[in-house]
Design a protein around this motif. Structure first.
Motif, mmCIF file in Angstrom:
data_model
loop_
_atom_site.group_PDB
_atom_site.id
_atom_site.type_symbol
_atom_site.label_atom_id
_atom_site.label_comp_id
_atom_site.label_asym_id
_atom_site.label_seq_id
_atom_site.Cartn_x
_atom_site.Cartn_y
_atom_site.Cartn_z
ATOM 1 N N VAL A 1 0.886 -1.076 -0.093
ATOM 2 C CA VAL A 1 0.063 -0.102 0.013
ATOM 3 C C VAL A 1 0.764 1.433 -0.155
ATOM 4 N N SER A 2 1.740 1.148 0.771
ATOM 5 C CA SER A 2 2.918 2.427 0.624
ATOM 6 C C SER A 2 3.447 2.613 -0.395
ATOM 7 N N THR A 3 4.029 1.629 -1.263
ATOM 8 C CA THR A 3 4.594 1.756 -2.466
ATOM 9 C C THR A 3 3.803 2.345 -3.447
ATOM 10 N N LEU A 4 2.579 1.760 -3.732
ATOM 11 C CA LEU A 4 1.660 2.479 -4.709
ATOM 12 C C LEU A 4 1.099 3.796 -4.432
ATOM 13 N N ASP B 1 10.033 -10.363 2.955
ATOM 14 C CA ASP B 1 9.669 -9.111 3.528
ATOM 15 C C ASP B 1 10.462 -8.106 3.770
ATOM 16 N N GLN B 2 11.788 -7.984 3.821
ATOM 17 C CA GLN B 2 12.966 -7.133 3.566
ATOM 18 C C GLN B 2 13.186 -6.634 2.308
ATOM 19 N N MET B 3 12.769 -7.487 1.418
ATOM 20 C CA MET B 3 12.828 -7.195 0.061
ATOM 21 C C MET B 3 11.612 -6.236 -0.278
ATOM 22 N N MET B 4 10.680 -6.545 0.075
ATOM 23 C CA MET B 4 9.218 -5.694 -0.029
ATOM 24 C C MET B 4 9.788 -4.271 0.538
ATOM 25 N N GLU C 1 12.394 -2.705 1.468
ATOM 26 C CA GLU C 1 13.445 -1.932 0.820
ATOM 27 C C GLU C 1 12.854 -1.586 -0.651
ATOM 28 N N ASN C 2 12.155 -2.089 -1.373
ATOM 29 C CA ASN C 2 11.607 -2.010 -2.428
ATOM 30 C C ASN C 2 10.609 -0.334 -2.211
ATOM 31 N N VAL D 1 9.116 5.725 -0.106
ATOM 32 C CA VAL D 1 8.228 5.519 1.323
ATOM 33 C C VAL D 1 9.359 6.010 2.222
ATOM 34 N N ASP D 2 9.176 6.789 3.038
ATOM 35 C CA ASP D 2 10.011 7.009 4.138
ATOM 36 C C ASP D 2 9.611 6.011 5.365
ATOM 37 N N ALA D 3 10.285 4.800 5.316
ATOM 38 C CA ALA D 3 10.087 3.811 6.304
ATOM 39 C C ALA D 3 11.065 3.809 7.296
ATOM 40 N N HIS D 4 10.288 3.458 8.822
ATOM 41 C CA HIS D 4 11.184 3.513 9.947
ATOM 42 C C HIS D 4 10.968 2.220 10.525
ATOM 43 N N GLU D 5 11.981 1.501 11.034
ATOM 44 C CA GLU D 5 12.020 0.448 11.907
ATOM 45 C C GLU D 5 12.281 0.523 13.289
ATOM 46 N N GLY D 6 11.783 -0.559 14.007
ATOM 47 C CA GLY D 6 12.193 -0.186 15.578
ATOM 48 C C GLY D 6 11.364 0.996 16.202
ATOM 49 N N VAL D 7 9.999 1.327 15.547
ATOM 50 C CA VAL D 7 9.340 2.229 16.060
ATOM 51 C C VAL D 7 7.947 1.736 16.359
ATOM 52 N N HIS D 8 7.369 2.127 17.590
ATOM 53 C CA HIS D 8 6.372 1.202 18.124
ATOM 54 C C HIS D 8 5.116 2.553 18.066
ATOM 55 N N VAL D 9 4.184 2.217 17.261
ATOM 56 C CA VAL D 9 2.577 2.929 17.146
ATOM 57 C C VAL D 9 1.894 2.960 18.317
ATOM 58 N N LEU D 10 1.741 3.681 19.101
ATOM 59 C CA LEU D 10 1.034 3.784 20.218
ATOM 60 C C LEU D 10 -0.254 3.736 20.272
#
Length: 437
Positions: A19-22, A110-113, A115-116, A122-131
């Protein structure tokens, strides 16, 4: 990381990445927040051919074609008596390159997806908890997050997409979950090296092997590096209640009930511990609200049979992205606009659900094809994931003609009981030490 985006996506699995890519491809600013750090383990390793179209649209297809993932050309069934069905070769049904798909290791896929998605802006951030998801009245307007520093930040957005998987933040918040009235399975699986592999175009086939007491079935999924994923799926109560607390004992007992699996792993070495999950099927009563959308497992989970999970994640992500892009172009983020795809998507899920329920209720592919050979291709269409058209509905009448007297109709998914938190019925995935990749 910005303080506002056009769209915020919660979760970086296949649905969130799609969804984020498109949406980013349309020129909109997308922020994605993933709680874990990739690569991370995940089950759901077998793709089906209809994933091709979304993989192509997101720019993933060529990456998959260059990958070392095992190519999958078919699915084959083994009944309780040990009789093999003829393989359902996807290409025989549809002579197109989409009829070849893959057996994946999800940590890599999933990592390939993800990174794609980054490559698409997409401004993607890992290790972030959505409260939490932030609301103004009934409309979602952003998320509250906590990063590695432990500090809370509020991020504003015109639309929030919940792709949080079985954590299902919004489904739980609004109490939208309905547990399926009949699909309540559990699974135990592990990984073997050196297990039997077929050759040629059969090497990558998914096999579905029924146990001799018909209470469960094994998946047999060949992967790269000479690894095979082998798991038992059965009703939760049968698999876990009144059985040994040692999952290995239960797994071995079920292997004894499936001679075809026992023979295939006889010379193999187990290379991980045992994994356990509770595959309770559920669905949300809504796909969207004002300013928010659900995709992937945050909307629903069906069943591991027929390997539809990744397809439904990708397809829901694609459909949601189109509705969001259209809505933002019109300044319309209403539930009606953002959820316009929901009915057609639910109808497609219902078709796969029915095929799943028919199998659990004794449906025989071999018997069906022998009696209705002209419908073999139509059944194969369902197996490849061609779910979103009415043409495939031609199989249901003939299927019903094979019912035994007194067989009850399959209840609809929404005849189940409402649920709230996922932990009520579905404890977290249990992973052994030294989990694989």
């Amino acid at each position: 990381m910005h303080s506002d985006y056009d769209v915020v996506v919660i979760g970086g699995g296949p649905a969130g990445s799609t969804v984020s890519t498109l949406i980013a491809d349309s020129g909109m600013r997308v922020g994605l927040f993933e709680r874990e750090r990739f690569p991370r383990f995940h089950i759901g390793e077998s793709l089906i051919p209809e994933t091709y179209w979304v993989l192509k649209r997101t720019g993933m297809l060529q990456k998959m074609q260059r990958s070392h993932f095992v190519k999958k050309y078919s699915v084959q069934f083994v009944n309780a008596s040990g009789k093999l069905s003829a393989p359902f070769y996807f290409h025989d049904n549809k002579a197109h390159e989409s009829s070849q798909t893959w057996q994946v290791v999800r940590s890599e896929f999933d990592q390939m997806m993800l990174e794609n998605a980054r490559e698409h802006g997409v401004d993607a951030h890992e290790g972030v908890h959505v409260l939490e998801v932030l609301f103004e009245g009934a409309r979602a307007v952003g998320v509250g997050i906590k990063g590695a520093d432990g500090a809370r930040r509020d991020i504003r957005a015109k639309v929030v997409v919940d792709a949080s998987g079985q954590a299902a933040l919004l489904q739980n918040r609004f109490k939208l979950r309905v547990w399926d009235p009949i699909l309540n399975k559990g699974a135990i699986w592990t990984y073997w090296q050196g297990a039997y592999r077929d050759t040629g175009r059969d090497e990558g086939a998914t096999m579905v092997l029924q146990t001799d007491n018909r209470n469960g079935w094994f998946w047999y999924i060949p992967q790269h590096d000479d690894i095979v994923s082998v798991g038992i799926v059965a009703p939760f109560d049968y698999l876990f209640k009144g059985r040994s607390a040692d999952h290995e004992t239960t797994y071995r007992e079920e292997v004894e009930r499936c001679p075809a699996v026992k023979q295939r792993i006889a010379g193999a070495t187990r290379v991980t511990g045992y994994f356990v999950t509770r595959d309770y099927s559920y669905r949300s009563t809504r796909v969207a609200g004002d300013g928010w959308v659900l995709v992937g497992d945050a909307f629903g989970f069906l069943d591991p049979l027929y390997s539809s999970g990744v397809l439904l994640a990708l397809k829901s992500g694609e459909l949601a992205a189109d509705a969001i892009v259209e809505g933002l172009s019109r300044d319309d983020v209403s539930e009606r606009q953002l959820g316009q795809w929901g009915q057609a998507f639910n109808e497609g899920v219902d078709r796969m659900r029915r095929l799943v329920c028919e199998y659990y209720d004794g449906f025989s592919f071999g018997e069906f094809v022998r009696k209705y050979p002209h419908l073999r291709n139509t059944v194969t269409d369902l197996l490849i994931g061609d779910l979103f058209n009415t043409r495939v509905d031609s199989v249901w009448g003939p299927m019903e003609s094979l019912y035994k007297p007194g067989k009850n109709a399959i209840p609809p998914w929404n005849a189940g009981t409402p649920g709230t938190l996922v932990e009520e019925k579905m404890p977290h995935l249990e992973l052994p030490e030294g989990r694989r990749r």
